[in-house]
Design a protein around this motif. Structure first.
Motif, PDB file in Angstrom:
ATOM      1  N   GLY A  23       4.034   4.043  -7.394  1.00 33.11           N
ATOM      2  CA  GLY A  23       5.134   3.171  -7.667  1.00 33.11           C
ATOM      3  C   GLY A  23       4.800   1.729  -7.432  1.00 33.11           C
ATOM      4  N   THR A  24       3.542   1.566  -6.617  1.00 30.99           N
ATOM      5  CA  THR A  24       3.151   0.103  -6.225  1.00 30.99           C
ATOM      6  C   THR A  24       1.581   0.016  -6.593  1.00 30.99           C
ATOM      7  OG1 THR A  24       2.548   1.137  -4.043  1.00 30.99           O
ATOM      8  CG2 THR A  24       4.527   0.282  -4.107  1.00 30.99           C
ATOM      9  N   ASP A  25       1.254  -1.163  -7.001  1.00 31.50           N
ATOM     10  CA  ASP A  25      -0.250  -1.317  -7.244  1.00 31.50           C
ATOM     11  C   ASP A  25      -0.884  -1.708  -6.085  1.00 31.50           C
ATOM     12  OD1 ASP A  25      -2.305  -1.957  -8.925  1.00 31.50           O
ATOM     13  OD2 ASP A  25      -1.664  -3.938  -9.552  1.00 31.50           O
ATOM     14  N   SER A  26      -2.324  -1.570  -6.430  1.00 27.23           N
ATOM     15  CA  SER A  26      -3.118  -1.630  -5.216  1.00 27.23           C
ATOM     16  C   SER A  26      -4.531  -2.237  -5.696  1.00 27.23           C
ATOM     17  CB  SER A  26      -3.654  -0.261  -4.575  1.00 27.23           C
ATOM     18  OG  SER A  26      -4.698  -0.433  -3.841  1.00 27.23           O
ATOM     19  N   PRO A  27      -4.846  -3.366  -4.942  1.00 28.09           N
ATOM     20  CA  PRO A  27      -6.290  -4.007  -5.632  1.00 28.09           C
ATOM     21  C   PRO A  27      -7.372  -3.174  -5.453  1.00 28.09           C
ATOM     22  CG  PRO A  27      -5.685  -4.803  -3.219  1.00 28.09           C
ATOM     23  CD  PRO A  27      -4.502  -3.826  -3.657  1.00 28.09           C
ATOM     24  N   TYR A  28      -7.396  -2.118  -4.667  1.00 28.17           N
ATOM     25  CA  TYR A  28      -8.507  -1.237  -4.501  1.00 28.17           C
ATOM     26  C   TYR A  28      -8.924  -0.344  -5.526  1.00 28.17           C
ATOM     27  CZ  TYR A  28      -7.975  -3.472   0.004  1.00 28.17           C
ATOM     28  OH  TYR A  28      -7.691  -4.502   0.996  1.00 28.17           O
TER      29      TYR A  28
END
Length: 187
Positions: A166-171
């Protein structure tokens, strides 16, 4: 010999103690091994408000290089470990990719967790590894058996993991839990 109270112990007193130990024939290795205990002891005294500062906090001795273990596992055994790792579920495939970076590129935990999707160039077969306080930034070659699983992970698995989370991650490597990266998966 000088009857110095613990509360009055200073940096120069500790340096005199180290000089005394050297004069007694103690090896540098033994003296270096005593320093963390002294730091911790003075930190405890500081918490108890017996001393106002830790005189051992900045004492780090030179002249002793700690040997890092090497030749523990052969390349063949590492390949067996990699090949024996299951890749059935999305999490298994992610974990196997993380293991491949440890085995084939020799990455440390923090280097692995800080890889971003843009750091990979699958056409050239390279990965840019960001530097940190202990290592320099560098570009490493990927092994052939990493390319297709990485392609599948980037195009299919990672977006599904992000959607479920439900949330994006830059990794590059994302967790299925609340962690921003896959740190818990490494354990």
């Amino acid at each position: 010999e000088e009857n110095i109270a613990v509360a009055d112990c200073s940096y120069s007193d500790l340096m005199a103690y180290i000089k005394y130990l050297r004069g007694q024939g103690h090896r540098t290795r033994n003296i270096v091994n005593q320093m963390p205990a002294l730091r911790q002891y003075f930190d405890h005294l500081k918490q108890q408000k017996i001393v106002s500062m830790n005189p051992a906090a900045t004492i780090f001795l030179k002249g002793y290089a700690q040997r890092i273990p090497h030749d523990i596992l052969s390349k063949e055994i590492l390949n067996e470990i990699y090949e024996g790792c299951p890749a059935v579920t999305m999490a298994n495939k992610r974990d196997k990719l993380m293991l491949s970076f440890v085995i084939f590129q020799g990455l440390f935990r923090n280097e692995l967790l800080n890889i971003e999707p843009g750091d990979l160039n699958l056409l050239k077969g390279t990965a840019f590894i960001r530097g940190n306080g202990n290592t320099r930034a560098r570009t490493l070659s990927l092994e052939p058996q990493q390319i297709l699983p990485l392609q599948e992970y980037i195009t299919t698995i990672r977006p599904q993991l992000i959607k479920e989370k439900g949330t994006d991650s830059p990794y590059l490597f994302v967790s299925m839990g609340k962690c921003i990266n896959a740190e818990n998966s490494l354990y």
